[in-house]
Design an enzyme around this catalytic site. Sequence first.
Site, PDB file in Angstrom:
ATOM      1  N   LYS A   1     -19.837 -44.676 -10.771  1.00 38.96           N
ATOM      2  CA  LYS A   1     -19.068 -43.531 -11.263  1.00 38.96           C
ATOM      3  C   LYS A   1     -19.954 -42.553 -12.034  1.00 38.96           C
ATOM      4  CE  LYS A   1     -17.784 -45.919 -15.511  1.00 38.96           C
ATOM      5  NZ  LYS A   1     -16.698 -46.554 -16.268  1.00 38.96           N
TER       6      LYS A   1
ATOM      7  N   LYS B   1     -26.598 -48.972  -6.258  1.00 36.61           N
ATOM      8  CA  LYS B   1     -25.198 -49.372  -6.309  1.00 36.61           C
ATOM      9  C   LYS B   1     -24.300 -48.143  -6.463  1.00 36.61           C
ATOM     10  CE  LYS B   1     -22.147 -52.628  -8.724  1.00 36.61           C
ATOM     11  NZ  LYS B   1     -22.059 -53.636  -9.809  1.00 36.61           N
TER      12      LYS B   1
ATOM     13  N   LYS C   1     -27.952 -51.640 -21.611  1.00 37.64           N
ATOM     14  CA  LYS C   1     -27.133 -50.736 -22.424  1.00 37.64           C
ATOM     15  C   LYS C   1     -27.790 -50.392 -23.755  1.00 37.64           C
ATOM     16  CE  LYS C   1     -22.539 -51.465 -20.526  1.00 37.64           C
ATOM     17  NZ  LYS C   1     -21.100 -51.669 -20.838  1.00 37.64           N
TER      18      LYS C   1
END
Length: 342
Positions: A205, A202, A119
């Site tokens: 969204k 994976k 992140k």
Amino acid sequence: MTNAAFTPRVFSGIQPSGGLTLGNYLGALKRFVDMQDAGKYECVYCLVDLHAITVWQEPEKLRANTRELAAFFIACGIDPEKSILFNQSQVPAHSQLAWIFNTVARMGWMGRMTQWKDKAGKNSENASLGLFAYPALMAADILLYHATHVPVGEDQKQHLELTRDVAAKFNHDYGVDFFPITEPVIEGPATRVMSLRDGTKKMSKSDPSDMSRINMSDDADKIAQKFRKARTDSEPLPGNYDELKERPAARNLVDIFAALSGRTQADIMTEVEGMQWGTFKPLLADLAVDKLSPISTEMTRLLSDPAEIDRILGKGADRADSIATPILEKTYELVGMVSSRG
């Protein structure tokens, strides 16, 4: 003291970041419901809104996402009377214990966390301190309830390992056996659900292609369409699951079928051996519609009454606080803090 001396208790939390997918259901909620219904554990399930704000969140959207996630839990089968369901920020002891754990955890531990690296990336100097220190809050979430077990995906084991390190160091530093060494629970097929367009990635969204994922808000027609158009290879299905090792797209669809049906991959392979994708994918689509459409419908009903969702979360927070407060107060006593409370 061993974990056997603690009340068998499960804790798990999900960030209310929106965009709920099939991965959230099979990788988390389905097993949460199974653990609740098994009756072996007291189950504490948390909407971790404090974790969510380690990166910027638009306030109204965060509130909406928190209610949506609560509706998802309930629609999937979490019973707020059987399990404790609440949002993290309503129980101040999470933040209070996290500060104690900030003094226990080591900088090196935090710096090795994959989530921090992913992140923050090359822009780490501008990332929030909360994002760097989040593992201490995560440890507090779990240990505040003396949770003995945490259901996690295989890609989340590192997070729990740090919690175990924090518990062990606290116990050692203060000469106690106060916090349990929490065990991960990783079981069943489809613990990690992959993209319908690329079986090596994976399901996410954030993928630009909506066809890569099943959204929990998708209606029956959309669910069926996405499975029928899921990317596969040209080979028929074998009778042995091990033969799918080098066929990630095929393995992913078999995993999803097994998880939705509650059966093993071996059982599925015996049944579909030699089957072409033109036959298998419609079977998977029908199964998915049967299992997922009722969840979407119930979520819509629940979200029509946000005040009722807030009431459920508030009641859950009261129950959570009744467990958390005595554990926090004992922690304060162990570290030498003076309390004027009786």
